[in-house]
Every structure is written in C-alpha cells, then in structure tokens.
Scaffold this active site. Structure first.
Site, PDB file in Angstrom:
ATOM      1  N   PRO A 320       0.806  -1.230   0.000  1.00 38.05           N
ATOM      2  CA  PRO A 320       0.000   0.000   0.000  1.00 38.05           C
ATOM      3  C   PRO A 320       0.831   1.269   0.000  1.00 38.05           C
ATOM      4  CG  PRO A 320      -0.264  -1.225   2.072  1.00 38.05           C
ATOM      5  CD  PRO A 320       0.442  -2.118   1.120  1.00 38.05           C
TER       6      PRO A 320
ATOM      7  N   THR C 138      -9.082   0.850   0.579  1.00 35.98           N
ATOM      8  CA  THR C 138      -9.030  -0.561   0.971  1.00 35.98           C
ATOM      9  C   THR C 138      -7.723  -0.759   1.727  1.00 35.98           C
ATOM     10  OG1 THR C 138      -7.746  -1.401  -0.907  1.00 35.98           O
ATOM     11  CG2 THR C 138     -10.121  -1.128  -1.253  1.00 35.98           C
ATOM     12  N   ASP C 139      -7.529  -1.948   2.278  1.00 35.32           N
ATOM     13  CA  ASP C 139      -6.288  -2.195   3.019  1.00 35.32           C
ATOM     14  C   ASP C 139      -5.061  -2.045   2.114  1.00 35.32           C
ATOM     15  OD1 ASP C 139      -7.563  -2.633   5.409  1.00 35.32           O
ATOM     16  OD2 ASP C 139      -7.799  -4.781   5.071  1.00 35.32           O
ATOM     17  N   CYS C 140      -5.196  -2.495   0.861  1.00 35.42           N
ATOM     18  CA  CYS C 140      -4.029  -2.425  -0.023  1.00 35.42           C
ATOM     19  C   CYS C 140      -3.970  -1.122  -0.816  1.00 35.42           C
ATOM     20  CB  CYS C 140      -3.956  -3.640  -0.940  1.00 35.42           C
ATOM     21  SG  CYS C 140      -5.524  -4.164  -1.631  1.00 35.42           S
ATOM     22  N   TYR C 141      -5.075  -0.384  -0.841  1.00 27.44           N
ATOM     23  CA  TYR C 141      -5.120   0.933  -1.505  1.00 27.44           C
ATOM     24  C   TYR C 141      -5.783   1.920  -0.546  1.00 27.44           C
ATOM     25  CZ  TYR C 141      -3.868  -1.416  -5.838  1.00 27.44           C
ATOM     26  OH  TYR C 141      -3.205  -2.134  -6.792  1.00 27.44           O
TER      27      TYR C 141
END
Lengths: 401, 135, 401, 135
Positions: A320, C138-141
């Site tokens: 991220p 989101t967790d990854c974005y």
C-alpha cells in the site's frame, strides 16, 4: 529445423498438426530432448484463469424510439454504472464498477456482492439485464429517459475489450501486520497466516513465451470460451524486470490487451468475482497457442513450475505504501505444494488463479487446433520486449497550484 | 467411539470453571475446541468436538447440563457449491482444519465436511461465492 | 496479374512501391485503363477526417504513494469524468464525456465548450491535465483522494481505442421544420435552409474497399498522425444496406474499431469538437492503405464522388423519431458542388468532414509507404461483409415489470 | 465611392420614421441592412452598410445624427482563425453572404471579411471554434 506459421497452418488444415499443452510439453522434452520434440510438435497451448480487473465490454444498444443520446448522460446495467462517453448508444461496462449505492467499505470489510464483473457474467449467460438511463435531450435525440430489459442476443455488438489481462507472473501476497487484511490478493491472515499467489505458472501464456517472440498484436487466442485476439500490449506492460537465466521474469512483467465477441463466449470463462473488503472484478479465461517455430521457442515452452520464481510482498505495508523490496522469492513448485517458508516460518500458500481451469483451457484450445477449427496467426506487430526499455512508472504527483 | 459437535452457552458465573478439564479428566473424553468466545464476567460460547465412548459422551453432556449450561448441536453448516467453484484453491490456505483439499493430480478442490469447524474464514475468502453458510 | 501483400511489402522495403492516393487513382485509371494500372500501382492510400463520437483513450496513470484504487471510485480529467471500472490506475476517457456541471442544453442551445474530445486534444498536445479522484479506500489501496497535474509523457500507457470510426458513407442532414435545429450533423436552418453531409467520399477508406476485401482485424493504418491498427469491426457495422451496382453502399454501412498509441499521435489529427446544442466529440484522422492485389480491388479504389450516393434525411422529425424513409439521394459530386436540390428547392450543402485534411492524410500515408517506413499487413480476420447478413437493429423495449 | 458599416441606436420616438428611405432618396446612398432589431415603442438597433459618394455619405450621417440617432462604426468583427480551421466547410452552407469560400481545387476555406455581415451563424456552426467574434 525451423518451421513457419504458414507450414504449421497447412498441417492444422489437414488435421495433422501435433499439439500439446504447456504442461504436457515438459515431460515430452525431458523424455525425448529438445531436438526431437521441436521436429515433432507444432503448437504448444497455454491457459490461464484468474481475476483480471482491467476487463470490460462495450455494447451497442441500438436506437430506441424516439432516439436517446446516452453519450454525456448517465446509464446503468443492473444498477451498475456504465460509461457513456461515446456516441448515442455505445456504452462501456467495466469489471470493477459498483452500484452508486453500494456501501463499499463503509461497513468494513465490504461485501461487494454485485458489480461489473457480475453484469458481464449475467450478460454472457443470456440473462436479461436492466438498462436504466437518463439523457439531456437534443433536437436529434429528444428522449430523456429509458428503462428496459435488454438481452445480449438482441444487441448489435457486445465486444469484450480488456486493456490488461494475462499478467506474466505476479506477486505472492502475505500480511506482516497483526490484523486480518482484505486485498485484491484475497483475505490475508495476520502474522504471515497465509500466502496467496496468482498465476497459472508453467501453463501461463506469457511465461511460455517470455520475450514475446510469437505473441503480438493480432495473435488469435482462446478468450472467454470463444476466439479472440491480442489487440495491444496490456497496461503496465513491464518487460524489463529481473529475469532468470532462462528468461522467465521473476516479478509481474508483460501483459496483453485482448478483444473478442462476447456473444460467442460462455459464463464458464467470464465469472463475476468478489474480493471481500476490496471490490469486484471478472475472472477471465485466456489461452494462447505458441507455434513451435524453432528449438529456442520450444525450450521456452518447456519451462516448469520449479523454474518460475515470484516475489513475496507484504500487503499490509510495503504494497500500500509503494515501498520497494521483497521478503524473498519462491518458485511455483513450492507455492503449489501448499507450503512456503517466509522469514523462517512455514506459511500455507494458495492460488487465486485456477490451475485446473487453466489446464482445461489449454486442452480445449489444443482440441480446436487438432480439429482444424483454429488457425494460427502471424502477429502484425510484436509486443515491446526487454530491448524497448519500457518500465512501469509510478505516478509523479505535482500540485495543481 | 462416538463423536459429537456441540455448542455450549454458559452464564458468566460459570466462565471461570474449568469445564473442559472435567470432560477430559472425569469422563475420559477427547475434546477439540472449534470456536470459543469466553470473556470474564460475560456469557461464554464454546463450540466443541467431543469424542469418546458413547456412554461417557452422554454422561459428560449430562454433567454440563447439570451445571446450567445450554447445549445445542452444531446447527450451522458450511456448504460447498461445486458448480460455482473454480478450483482456484484460495480457500486452502485460509482453512484452519484443512477441510478443503486439492487433489495433487487433478488440481481440483474437494471439501471434507467432517473436518469443518464453521470458522467461516472461507466464506469471505471465496471470490466466487461458492461457499455458503446454511442455518 | 495478382500480387500478394508479401510481394508488395518487398517492393516497399526496397523503396520501389508505386503508391497513389484514392483521388489520384481516378484519373490514372481513366487515362491508362484498369489492366495497366493494376500492374503499375501497388498501394492506394485513403483518408478521412471527421467527427467520430465513439472514440476515446485509456490511460494507465501509475501508482501514487500511498496507493489509491480508482476502480469503483470517481475520477476526472480537467473536470471531465473518466470511467473507473477497471483495475486501480486504469481509466477510460471518452470523446463525448462532459463535466458534471456543464449546463448541457439547460440553456438552449448548449455551448458545450469543453469535454472529452478536448481533453484528448490537450493530452496529445502535451498540455498538463488536472487529475482529480476520490476512492473508497481498501487495506491495499488506503488513499481516498488525489489531485495532481499529469502529462502524457509521464504516464505508462495512453492508448486510443475507438469502438466506431470511419463510417462507410453517411446521411445528408436537412431540416424540414420551421425552426433552427442543433444536431450532431451541425446547425440546420429551417425549411431546408442548408444540407450537411459527412464523408470524405472518394477518399474515404471503406468506400474504396466496399466489401472489406483487404481491410480487416490487424490492418495497419494511419491513426491520429501515427501508426495504428484496425482492432475489430466498429459498432453499428451494417454491411447489408442498399448498394450501387459497383458495390458502394448508399447509406451508412461498415465501420471499424481502431487502436493506436496516443503518445505518438498529434493534436493536428485528434481535434476537440463542439456541436452547439448537441455536445462534444473528437475529430479523428484516419488513413487506410489498400493493397492493389488484383484488378477488381483496383476498380473499387477508382470510385469517384459522382458514383457515391447518400440519403437525404430530415433531422427535425424522421431521424429523432426513428422513422424510415429518405427525401431522395444525391451523389458526392453534387454535394461538394455546394448546392443540391431537395423537394424541388436548391439547398446549400456543406461537409462536416474535411476533404482537404483527408487528402493530406492520404498523402502522408503515401509518403510513409514510399519511404519504406510503413509495411502493409495481412488482416488476421476480415470484417463481416454482405454475406454475414449482419444488420443494425433498433433497441427492443421491454418493460422491467 | 465610399463605404461605411454603421450601427444606429435610436430612441423609440424615431422607430416609426422611414430613415432608410431618406438615406436612399435624399442622399443618393445605397444601403444594405445587415442586422436589425426594431420593435414598436422600444429602442431600435440597425446595422447598415452604406455606400455612396463620400460627400453624400457624410451628409447622410449628419442627417441621422441631427435626428437624435446615436451612431457608431461597426465595432464587432468576425475573426476567422485559420490555424484552428480544419477546412471541413460546414460554415459554407450556413453563411448568408458567402463570406466563406472553398477553393475548388485545394478544397481549403478562405474568409472574405468584406462580405461578412456579422450575422453570427458561423459562430455556432463551427465545431472547432475557429471563428470568433471580436468586440
């Protein structure tokens, strides 16, 4: 003993071409050697079946009476917004689009029950889909709203155009944090609880032609259960990553843009997909035939899982934040065994890409070619390879004022 | 040998009691804690797999009931919809009991319901909604 | 005296190919005859430059730090909405998209000063463009908004993908009503005050290959000033309309979808376009080379304006209501003379498609081929022709409940 | 011979007066009404192209001024931006005075400003904003 595509097509037409899958070729080469097999085999078929977010379809709906100009208006298919930036009745539906009223991650982790990928699946399955649109009205397109059921069979064109598919290799995702995270690589348990990868490995199209020596613009392929074509290199095409001695990229590298007629496809190979806490997408089946023009190309297709490496990436922080660095590399033999070691810990590993379906695709494509129903094409242009210097660049931020 | 999967709901007064110890020690049962939510000074929930001689099993359950614990058989069930499954295998690494198995040769998934402890990890992990929970 | 594309390419490589434009070929054939010219000429180049609404570009922006998932969010380029139904940083911008706050026809006739077509022109001209986007996180974005200037040169891919271009013939638009009307065919004065047409006629690509015998998927073309390809038949592709004896469609017929690298194109050939009271679009320059494989193909390329007919359609009532029928037909020689007769009245006629620019494109493409910089391709698949039975169907409305 | 393009603003009291008649009859001028907005009982606007002997012209204008009419030279001007023009020709059929001309051979547009009466038809018709109005 170089062959040409023309010669191979001649054999295909006569039903005499020798076709094997990218999995079958491995043993064959190990048993008989490169020289003999290069003579014997004409085509190696590959396959992959995984979530591919940059996918979508454009539809020509035909004109209503009176006419309505959707271009510049708003339109929805089963409440999922489609893009109207085209002529009056062309719209584009993307795999990751969500209904305006989807709560997304407001209730975390979001359920993401239905979106673009699911509409595509419903369309291709022949289900009626609800079109709802508003327009601003012009002299030649006076109508301002429409609500109707549509069905793929009644539409003019429904074309699958995917700007990025079939990634050549991908990351292995893990979670170093102490909480569950929800990502496009699936649910990742805390403290290296699991590791998810996403590639068909030895069956994956671009891993069998690592330098794009046979695959290019115009290559005829299996797409969603029908015939399709490679239309362009895919977005984020990145040929210049690190590679092994045998040329196989050790990180996400090449990609392709593909095109085909959705009306001829099947819901078996275009599946609406949900990643809890992340969003929706489409899982796409693609198979690419590789003509065995010479021994070098054959050798590439004989690549096996133990020779293909991927980078382990922490999706709780490194990904991220866009930080470089890998937690190590593993090969697909280790990954498919179901257990890998990360930072000294044994971690269960699982795939997001279905190897069973990839194999099925390679087998179907093999069948088409063997029966003379599918001829190979000469690409009209090759994809940028290592010598292009092309890299995947980050977004440079520059303040507006 | 008999096996039973049971859900125990007990009042906060019993939360500190070593009930599982007694099942093992006094009734000769093999127990496996499938799920637990036990918080001091609140109600407790315990999902147990209990294995042992049929008579011991019945006596053990009677012991629990006599303590004032509400007992139900495990009513929730995970259903794996093979038709929807794409055999990607993402459920494999997230399942704590290896209830999902991939055949090494066919690379296809199968589901062993006996091993399932209804932790629901797979529900959220499956991208194709091929796993459902039945009540 | 049939030639193959391979043979023609051999001559091109040696700088010996004889190339003429679709305009020059007319006189040549009249002077020397089909037989002689078919031997002499290798390639005929065509061109067209007109407003083409189903045009657009997709852009890969690269990842910001921290990463943002535009897919499923909202994004704008210079306030014009782009489609985010893809992976995290792929977006699609269409030619007819308008800013959310454009008044459209609320103040009639709407001015439509700036939209998708203009953003494309600004991008290709190398101007900075303002990206503004919001995402759900989101967790990854994890990132939820971004605002930054971007420039085409810094982006990963900027691909022009136009689902429908280069219409083979088109209507002549008139206005039978007693008020001015504002249409995608321009401003039409009341009571047959003027007549607008939109085709390069004898220079137009598909009018020179009426049955699509050389043009197909994979055909290399001039697109927006650079090399592009035909990717698919275009939406509304309608080969089965009425044709003249020499095969030329007398109404809008074939279309193509085209693709190319926007980074290599020029703002001279991708111009932001406004139709007052209608909307915005993009004017696209396309040129297609036709290999003179035999005398029949040569004859098609020798078609001239006086042999190409178009239907006169009333845009005040027949068109918006979707009523069939034509007010008569005229040929392009009459149209380009600037005066036609409709219902007994002399009506000034004007084009929306620039003949001067079409000619320039055909000349540029001719130069590329003569200099050996542009080789012809063999299509990997042909476009559906008359025998396909494919027609352009209206939208069947079916109530939702 | 002299030519002048003038904008007349006159009060509602003069709206019913046959001023153009007098210019022709008494001052021997050729007049061409380029634009007009004349409504009974309101102010009037008239854009005239007036041609005639220099002396007659000056006298005619004096006559108008003496009547109480405000006179300005035509200040608006249509500007054709050749660089932006794509030579499509859509302006040709909408221009009432053939101020836009297409060369038959080069198929390129040119603009004859002398013929332009600033009707502004072309402004809305040009898809490329190659025609501007200057004040």
């Amino acid at each position: 003993m170089a062959k040409t595509i023309k010669e191979i097509n001649e054999k295909i037409r006569k039903g005499k071409a020798v076709v094997v899958t990218a999995e079958e070729i491995i043993d064959l080469v190990e048993k008989k050697g490169v020289k003999a097999v290069a003579k014997e085999v004409d085509v190696v078929t590959t396959g992959t079946f995984g979530p591919m977010c940059s996918s979508g379809v454009y539809l020509n709906l035909g004109h209503a009476k009176p006419k309505i100009k959707l271009g510049g208006g708003k339109a929805y298919l089963n409440d999922v917004p489609v893009y109207t930036g085209f002529a009056a009745v062309d719209v584009y539906l993307g795999a990751t689009a969500l209904p305006d009223d989807d709560p997304r991650n407001k209730v975390y982790p979001g359920e993401f029950k239905y979106g673009g990928g699911h509409v595509i699946e419903d369309l291709v399955a022949g289900k009626d889909v609800r079109l709802k649109a508003t327009a601003y009205g012009t002299d030649c397109y006076p109508r301002k709203e429409i609500e109707t059921l549509i069905n793929i069979k009644d539409l003019n064109e429904v074309v699958l155009y995917n700007p990025r598919n079939a990634y050549q290799n991908y990351n292995v995702a893990v979670n170093l944090s102490d909480r569950v995270i929800y990502t496009y690589m699936g649910v990742l348990q805390p403290n290296l609880g699991n590791a998810n990868y996403c590639s068909a490995g030895q069956l994956s199209p671009l891993l069998n032609d690592p330098y794009y020596e046979t695959i290019g613009i115009g290559t005829r392929i299996f797409l969603g259960g029908a015939i399709g074509y490679v239309a362009w290199s895919g977005t984020q095409h990145n040929p210049t990553v690190k590679r092994t001695k045998n040329g196989v990229p050790k990180a996400p590298a090449g990609t392709v843009a593909v095109i085909g007629d959705l009306k001829k496809m099947s819901p078996d190979w275009l599946v609406g997909t949900t990643f809890t806490g992340y969003g929706v997408t489409s899982t796409v089946g693609i198979g690419i035939p590789i003509p065995i023009l010479n021994e070098k190309i054959l050798k590439y297709t004989a690549v096996k899982d133990s020779q293909i490496y991927a980078q382990i990436v922490d999706y709780s922080e490194a990904y991220p934040k866009g930080l470089p660095g890998s937690l190590g590399e593993v090969n697909y033999e280790q990954l498919t065994s179901g257990k890998i070691r990360v930072k000294g810990k044994e971690v269960p590993a699982a795939g997001l890409s279905s190897y069973a379906k990839a194999r099925e695709i390679a087998q179907i494509l093999k069948g088409w070619i063997e029966k003379g129903k599918f001829l190979l094409t000469e690409p009209v242009e090759y994809l940028p390879s290592v010598d292009s210097g092309q890299t995947f660049k980050p977004l440079k931020e520059r303040p507006v004022k | 040998m008999a096996k039973k999967r049971i859900v125990l709901n007990f009042p906060h007064s019993l939360v500190d009691k070593p009930i599982t110890y007694h099942l093992v020690k006094d009734y000769d049962l093999i127990i496996n804690i499938l799920r637990a939510r036990v918080t001091p000074r609140e109600e407790g929930l315990l999902v147990l797999e209990v294995t042992g001689d049929k008579r011991d099993l019945d006596r053990g359950i009677k012991f629990l009931k006599d303590l004032g614990i509400k007992i139900e058989s495990l009513a929730q069930d995970i259903k794996w919809n093979e038709k929807k499954c794409t055999h990607c295998g993402v459920c494999l690494a997230i399942c704590p009991t290896e209830a999902f198995i991939m055949d090494r040769k066919s690379r296809r998934i199968s589901f062993d319901k006996e091993r399932c402890i209804v932790c629901e990890n797979c529900l959220r992990a499956c991208p194709y909604k091929a796993i459902e929970i039945l009540f």
